[in-house]
Design an enzyme around this catalytic site. Structure first.
Site, short mmCIF file in Angstrom:
data_model
loop_
_atom_site.label_atom_id
_atom_site.label_comp_id
_atom_site.label_asym_id
_atom_site.label_seq_id
_atom_site.Cartn_x
_atom_site.Cartn_y
_atom_site.Cartn_z
N ASN A 222 -0.43 5.62 2.40
CA ASN A 222 0.06 4.51 1.58
C ASN A 222 -1.04 3.97 0.67
O ASN A 222 -0.80 3.66 -0.51
CB ASN A 222 0.59 3.39 2.47
CG ASN A 222 1.93 3.72 3.09
OD1 ASN A 222 2.73 4.47 2.51
ND2 ASN A 222 2.19 3.18 4.27
N HIS A 227 3.07 3.49 -1.59
CA HIS A 227 4.14 3.41 -0.59
C HIS A 227 5.31 4.35 -0.90
O HIS A 227 5.98 4.83 0.02
CB HIS A 227 4.64 1.97 -0.48
CG HIS A 227 3.65 1.06 0.21
ND1 HIS A 227 3.54 0.98 1.57
CD2 HIS A 227 2.71 0.21 -0.30
CE1 HIS A 227 2.59 0.11 1.89
NE2 HIS A 227 2.07 -0.37 0.77
N ASP A 231 6.88 6.93 1.71
CA ASP A 231 8.30 7.05 2.06
C ASP A 231 8.78 8.49 1.95
O ASP A 231 9.53 8.99 2.80
CB ASP A 231 9.15 6.16 1.15
CG ASP A 231 8.95 4.68 1.44
OD1 ASP A 231 8.38 4.35 2.51
OD2 ASP A 231 9.35 3.85 0.60
N GLU A 257 5.77 4.62 11.56
CA GLU A 257 5.47 6.05 11.45
C GLU A 257 5.58 6.73 12.81
O GLU A 257 4.99 7.79 13.01
CB GLU A 257 4.08 6.26 10.85
CG GLU A 257 2.93 5.79 11.71
CD GLU A 257 2.57 4.31 11.50
OE1 GLU A 257 1.50 3.92 11.95
OE2 GLU A 257 3.37 3.58 10.87
#
Length: 351
Positions: A222, A227, A231, A257
């Protein structure tokens, strides 16, 4: 055999409570409250045939409502339930004529909420043809046509409403059980399925195991790529795991996660899956220019163990994997009670 094929086709699973099951129970109660008094009245009036038919309809509905508790055959029971009151309606119309046609409308509506759309359509079409033939000599062509049009409209509106209701129910079910980002099952589904696995194990002694995956240094993805890329990685990671597990096994998103696989098998099978996934992932770039590893904890369900205890052992194994260098698989320690049982068995075998 044909009968066995029919049973297999309609063998399915239903939850303890569903709209179809609730509707069946409601119709069974209404059958007792609304039809049974007619049966008694007709016996009093000397109309023994009609009274017996009404009584048989009520008995058939009550029996099938009782059988609906067998979830494995709910579809078959619901089809038989629909056929019972449909045949009953046709029989009463044969005996009493066009005055009984008003019973065809609630019968048609109920069918679209009890059985699948194609089955409901077939039953409705056959019922309309049969009813038209039964009252053909009693009604004029205009009256018959008016009945047919009104019956078709009732079926049309019922089918549209039932389809939309089923679609909304599926959507709400997915929202309640599916993680929207990755498409894996969510934490709520995991909690429910773990409880079921424990219950089934205690009843049938089927070996089941938990495999907990934690993406190593996910925060760096990230921070380095953003981000949105994080994803995408999670989505691809779920696809990666789904490609490795068997069709009857389930994948859940446990946390940000962290992911869990509920496997059908003992510790050896679960360790094999975990190690295979770990080894393959460290050689695979799920996002461009970056390798990612996972730490994994594995725990087989003990003979005397609750869902909470089972999950904690798997989580403790994952903790050891993360704090002993990451990118490795650790198996959970045996629960104390189970370890004692195993020790007693080994001692008995040696003696």
């Amino acid at each position: 055999m044909l009968f066995d094929r029919i049973i297999a086709r309609y063998k399915t699973s239903r939850p303890d409570s569903s709209p179809e099951m609730d509707l069946m129970r409601m119709q069974g109660a209404l059958g007792v409250v609304a039809i049974l008094p007619f049966s008694v009245w007709r016996f009093i009036q000397g109309e023994y045939t009609l009274g017996l038919i009404d009584l048989l309809i009520v008995i058939g509905m009550v029996i099938l409502v009782a059988l609906s508790g067998n979830r494995a055959y709910f579809r078959l029971v619901s089809l038989l339930f629909t056929l019972v009151y449909t045949v009953g309606m046709l029989t009463v119309t044969i005996l009493k004529g066009a005055d009984m046609l008003f019973w065809s409308y609630p019968t048609a509506v109920a069918g679209f909420f009890m059985v699948r759309l194609r089955e409901a359509l077939i039953i409705s079409v056959l019922s309309l043809l049969a009813l038209s033939y039964i009252v053909l000599d009693e009604l004029g062509w205009l009256q018959l046509f008016s009945f047919q049009v009104s019956y078709v409209l009732v079926c049309l509106f019922s089918s549209i409403f039932s389809v939309r209701m089923a679609r909304d129910r599926r959507r709400l079910s997915q929202e309640a059980t599916i993680d929207p980002l990755t498409g894996a099952y969510n934490r709520r589904s995991l909690d429910d399925d773990i409880e079921k696995a424990v219950s089934n194990y205690q009843n049938r002694k089927n070996a089941v195991s938990l495999v907990l995956f934690d993406v190593d240094h996910f925060k760096q993805i990230n921070d380095q790529f953003g981000h949105a890329t994080g994803d995408i990685f999670l989505q691809r990671f779920v696809d990666f795991l789904k490609g490795m597990i068997r069709e009857e096994e389930s994948l859940y998103r446990f946390g940000g996660e962290e992911f869990v696989v509920l496997t059908n098998g003992g510790l050896e099978d679960a360790l094999s899956l975990a190690e295979q996934a770990r080894g393959l992932l460290e050689q695979t770039k799920l996002i461009s220019g970056h390798y990612v590893t996972v730490s994994v904890g594995v725990a087989e369900l003990g003979e005397i163990e609750s869902a909470r205890e089972w999950m904690k052992r798997a989580d403790d194994a994952l903790y050891r994997a993360k704090h002993s260098g990451r990118n490795r698989v650790c198996q959970a320690e045996l629960p104390v009670d189970w370890a004692m049982i195993k020790l007693e068995e080994l001692t008995a075998d040696n003696d």
